[in-house]
Enzyme design. Structure first.
Site, mmCIF file in Angstrom:
data_model
loop_
_atom_site.group_PDB
_atom_site.id
_atom_site.type_symbol
_atom_site.label_atom_id
_atom_site.label_comp_id
_atom_site.label_asym_id
_atom_site.label_seq_id
_atom_site.Cartn_x
_atom_site.Cartn_y
_atom_site.Cartn_z
ATOM 1 N N ASP A 290 0.835 -1.199 0.000
ATOM 2 C CA ASP A 290 0.000 0.000 0.000
ATOM 3 C C ASP A 290 0.870 1.250 0.000
ATOM 4 O OD1 ASP A 290 -2.017 1.842 0.162
ATOM 5 O OD2 ASP A 290 -2.405 1.515 2.293
ATOM 6 N N LYS A 297 1.528 7.922 0.659
ATOM 7 C CA LYS A 297 1.943 7.973 2.061
ATOM 8 C C LYS A 297 3.316 8.633 2.194
ATOM 9 C CE LYS A 297 -0.188 3.511 3.328
ATOM 10 N NZ LYS A 297 -1.076 3.941 4.412
ATOM 11 N N ASP A 367 -5.814 6.466 -0.262
ATOM 12 C CA ASP A 367 -5.133 5.695 0.780
ATOM 13 C C ASP A 367 -6.118 4.998 1.713
ATOM 14 O OD1 ASP A 367 -2.965 4.648 2.136
ATOM 15 O OD2 ASP A 367 -2.760 6.366 3.471
ATOM 16 N N GLU A 369 -8.085 2.518 0.791
ATOM 17 C CA GLU A 369 -8.423 1.562 -0.254
ATOM 18 C C GLU A 369 -8.983 0.249 0.266
ATOM 19 O OE1 GLU A 369 -5.288 -0.248 1.570
ATOM 20 O OE2 GLU A 369 -5.375 1.865 1.019
ATOM 21 N N ARG A 371 -11.242 -0.648 2.422
ATOM 22 C CA ARG A 371 -12.698 -0.794 2.529
ATOM 23 C C ARG A 371 -13.346 -1.043 1.176
ATOM 24 N NH1 ARG A 371 -13.145 4.776 5.463
ATOM 25 N NH2 ARG A 371 -11.083 4.015 6.042
#
Length: 524
Positions: A290, A297, A367, A369, A371
């Site tokens: 991620d 991030k 960010d 993502e 869910r």
């Protein structure tokens, strides 16, 4: 990644004779506080002269007997073992201290090598199981990816040498003997503890695997190999990126579209020969890396993002363990696997995507993502007739802020089922805590551009994430709620600090013990 297990490298057995007579490299004993010092815990079955010598040694090194403390001592005269490790139990009565036993055994075996005998007193079979689980989980070590020079000492041309991947569940412990007097039922408990430790170790392996080696497709192959190695009849089906697009999985497709490694949904189905229990569905978030997508991030926050697939690892491992143990509950497990990257085709803030059930969702923050991936999998589970669903995900930093790094947040739409999950966690020795789904926060998910915004306000971020997921745990058409619980394991899934108890640095296998226990309870 080749399938591997702890039990394939550690031979586990039971012993009934005095610990002093066990010819092993390391003998593990237990201590309890005694005033300002420590003494051996009762129930050790050691000769008096050995007890006196060890108690004197404990006093000499200022041992405390506190939970999960340990000291290493030379073996005194009268003990065949080469060395003795004494681990602390604290003041908790042995009959009530399953988790204390688990951690005490784990801290003792973590640095052990060769043959190990564990003589930690326990009151019953449940205590024995906790000792074995802790000892096996504590002995786990991820070997890393080592080059040829690091593994065979050669100095040849490294360009022409493939890296060496040591079999998973790597450990320096070769055999484990557990002293017990619990009788014939002990064998069943030990078998279950071995299977659970294997499952936890495999989940840890997946989490620890570098993200360039565990892409969504590599995750698929790892699951297929593990199912085959386990020798169980679990049906495995895979939806690739084309099928996901054609079948309307807009959530996971949107998340994965910025990556060169396309997304997958894996479906595992375990159907026991006979069962009267209602079927259970597991859903796992499997973001193999991620980056945050276009809402990228900070660099420091990406260091552990290979672990963002820990939920998928947990549900897959628990499903395979249930099949190995022939738990009489039908289980269907859905793994949502994707890589969230900021490629040229990456999803944008402001995009509107259509989920599997037709719900349109406005993307606010790429960010958030997980869910979206879970939402599509929940839709699929609901459409395929799930009666009870548990999803597991490293979902929100907000949950870590609320509960810290060792506690899982639990939310759900059915109080009784939520309590079942929490009860299973307590039995399994995992820390979990209930969180609410406040009605007043639902409005923060309203969108002027779609049916739903995929993220709420800053405050209560773990709760609004749960509220988002709740929408998709519903029957198609009339949207009748399906019994559902959500486990946010963002804190306990990956240990960035020092090892503690039976938990190593890195992937922890969080939620696997709870999920297996939940299924076993559901089968009764």
């Amino acid at each position: 990644m080749s399938p591997r297990t702890v039990s394939s490298t550690i031979s586990t057995s039971l012993a009934t004779k005095s610990p002093a007579d066990l010819d092993v490299d390391t003998l593990v004993l237990a201590s309890v506080p005694d005033g300002e010092a420590a003494r051996l815990a009762d129930g050790h079955d050691l000769p008096n002269k050995v007890v006196k010598a060890l108690n004197a040694a404990l006093a000499a090194v200022n041992a405390t007997g506190k939970p999960a403390s340990q000291v290493a001592l030379p073996a005194p005269s009268g003990v065949k073992a080469r060395r003795v490790v004494v681990t602390g139990l604290g003041d908790t009565p042995v009959a009530e201290g399953g988790d204390v036993l688990r951690r005490a055994a784990g801290v003792a075996t973590r640095g052990a090598t060769g043959s190990v005998a564990v003589a930690i007193p326990h009151a019953d079979v449940a205590g024995l199981a906790a000792v074995v689980e802790g000892a096996l989980m504590g002995a786990y070590a991820y070997p890393g990816i080592r080059g040829a020079k690091a593994t065979d000492g050669s100095t040849g041309d490294r360009k022409n040498k493939r890296s060496s991947e040591t079999p998973a569940g790597s450990t320096k412990v070769t055999s484990l003997s557990v002293v017990t007097s619990t009788g014939k039922s002990a064998a069943v408990a030990v078998r279950r503890a071995e299977v659970l430790a294997d499952a936890v170790s495999w989940a840890r392996d997946l989490v620890n695997t570098p993200p360039n080696r565990l892409t969504p497709q590599a995750f698929v192959e790892a699951v297929q190999e593990q199912v085959k190695a386990a020798g169980v009849k679990i049906a495995v089906t895979v939806l690739d990126e084309n099928e996901l697009r054609e079948q309307g999985f807009g959530g996971i497709t949107g998340v994965g579209q910025g990556s060169a490694n396309p997304p997958r949904i894996v479906r595992l189905s375990w159907t026991p020969k006979s069962s009267s229990a209602a079927p259970v569905a597991f859903v796992g978030k499997g973001i193999t890396f991620d980056s945050g997508g276009l809402n990228i991030k900070p660099g420091s926050s990406m260091a552990t993002m290979k672990s963002d697939m820990a939920g998928a690892a947990a549900v897959a491992a628990a499903t395979i363990a249930a099949a190995v143990l022939d738990v009489r509950v039908p289980v269907t497990t859905y793994l949502g696997l994707a890589e969230n990257m900021p490629g040229g085709n990456a999803q944008r803030p402001g995009d509107v995507v259509t989920m599997r059930d037709g719900t349109t969702v406005e993307i606010l923050d790429t960010d958030a993502e997980g869910r979206m991936v879970l939402g599509d999998c929940l839709c699929l589970a609901s459409q395929e007739g799930a009666e009870r669903i548990v999803d597991v995900a490293t979902l929100t930093g907000a949950c870590v802020v609320a509960l810290g790094t060792r506690v899982t947040g639990v939310m759900g739409n059915d109080e009784a089922f939520t309590q079942e999950v929490l009860g299973a966690a307590q039995t399994a020795g995992e820390q979990m805590w209930p969180l609410p789904l406040p009605e007043d926060l639902r409005a923060s998910l309203d969108s002027p551009f779609a049916d739903l915004a995929h993220k709420g306000d800053r405050w209560g971020g773990a709760l609004t994430a749960g509220l988002f997921l709740e929408r998709f745990a519903a029957t198609p058409g009339d949207r009748t709620p399906i019994t559902w619980a959500h486990l946010d394991i963002a804190g306990p899934s990956y240990n960035e600090g020092a090892p503690w108890g039976h938990v190593p640095k890195g992937g922890t296998g969080a939620a696997v013990p709870t999920l297996l226990t939940l299924l076993e309870n559901h089968a009764h």
